[in-house]
Design an enzyme around this catalytic site. Sequence first.
Site, PDB file in Angstrom:
ATOM      1  CD  GLU A  39      -2.989  -0.808  -0.095  1.00 48.94           C
ATOM      2  OE1 GLU A  39      -2.965   0.288  -0.680  1.00 48.94           O
ATOM      3  OE2 GLU A  39      -3.725  -1.738  -0.440  1.00 48.94           O
ATOM      4  CE1 TYR A 122      -6.721   3.096  -0.828  1.00 50.35           C
ATOM      5  CE2 TYR A 122      -4.369   3.139  -0.344  1.00 50.35           C
ATOM      6  CZ  TYR A 122      -5.460   2.516  -0.910  1.00 50.35           C
ATOM      7  OH  TYR A 122      -5.310   1.313  -1.528  1.00 50.35           O
ATOM      8  CG  ASP A 140      -8.004   3.981  -5.095  1.00 49.26           C
ATOM      9  OD1 ASP A 140      -9.250   3.903  -5.194  1.00 49.26           O
ATOM     10  OD2 ASP A 140      -7.240   3.378  -5.858  1.00 49.26           O
ATOM     11  CB  CYS A 199     -19.901   1.367 -20.216  1.00 50.71           C
ATOM     12  SG  CYS A 199     -19.226   2.951 -19.675  1.00 50.71           S
ATOM     13  CB  CYS A 202     -19.103  -1.633 -16.328  1.00 54.29           C
ATOM     14  SG  CYS A 202     -19.285  -1.050 -14.622  1.00 54.29           S
ATOM     15  CB  CYS A 208     -23.245   3.751 -14.182  1.00 53.97           C
ATOM     16  SG  CYS A 208     -22.008   5.054 -14.384  1.00 53.97           S
TER      17      CYS A 208
END
Length: 333
Positions: A39, A122, A140, A199, A202, A208
């Site tokens: 991280e 984060y 993030d 998309c 997705c 969305c």
Amino acid sequence: MPVDASNALLRWYAVDKRRLPWRAEAGERPDPYRIWLSEVMLQQTTVAAVRPYFEAFTSRWPKVADLAAAPEADVMAAWAGLGYYARARNLVACARKVAGELDGIFPDSEAALRALPGVGRYTAAAIAAIAFGRRAVVVDANVERVVSRLFAVEEALPGARERLYALTDALTPEHGAGDFAQAMMDLGSGICTPRSPDCGRCPVAAICAARARGEQERFPVKAPKRARPRREGVAYWLEHDGHVRLVRRPKQGLLGGMLALPTDDAPAEVPWREAGSVDHVFTHFALTMRLLCAESDRRDDGIWWPIERIDEAGLPTLFARLAARGSAWREAA
DNA sequence: GACTCGTGGGT
DNA sequence: TACCCAAGAGT
């Protein structure tokens, strides 16, 4: 998130998730040390850039106690090329705190993690969720992009940050926050990309708002950036008996704590010769650095590095490029 | 909240 | 080419 969409996201993740060296395989327990290390390395840094560094660090320092015992200079040198060098100093400080004060055990709460050097909002959330299975809100740049599109958030970044955090909080499940976070990040990385999002593949396209309007590429809205100024500088390649003069830069400031060629002030009163320049772009300015070269007839008590092994010095990229020029100057001379 | 702090890859 | 972007943190 509606149950249908949440299930679709997690099903997609179960099948298509990236296999990464720091990610536990199915049935494995995640190692907090490796999660933390990855991280920190991944802060503002791409997976492709991190991979070889993660492998090198975990091979050389398999446990947090190993890293805590390492000389700071060794860690800085191993970090060379990865950028944002304050991370490397904080990495050592954090490892020493965990190894020395916490019996080598990483805290499992966000608040305690947040108190460690180099661990911000984060990273604390990511470690708590991924390594310890805690519910935490992990936001993030990937998540900001995905969420801003899901809700068609018109407010521009960075002002929209708190709103996006609250929206992500509302989406985050009580159980499995780690998988949810990683699913969102993989989604942002592989499908909901900054440009030309895919998309059609997705798993949450159905909910969305940006997609419904056909405006997915317009989000996240961002505030205009300042122009990047151009600066100039001078570095010195001074050699003697097969060695080159180096300096340790001050801990604060640009390339802090790293080995480098001397800059600004000449390290000796000798006749300097021009050896071209290197253009290098930092986040907030562009630099053209001239290189002046010379031979010294003596060796002061500073740092002198064998030129044949200059690639082992751990120079940050700017100075590695300048050193390549210096070596070439030497070969030509 | 603004600013500093690296680097490499993609377009 | 020039710009965008990246698993942000510290001051």
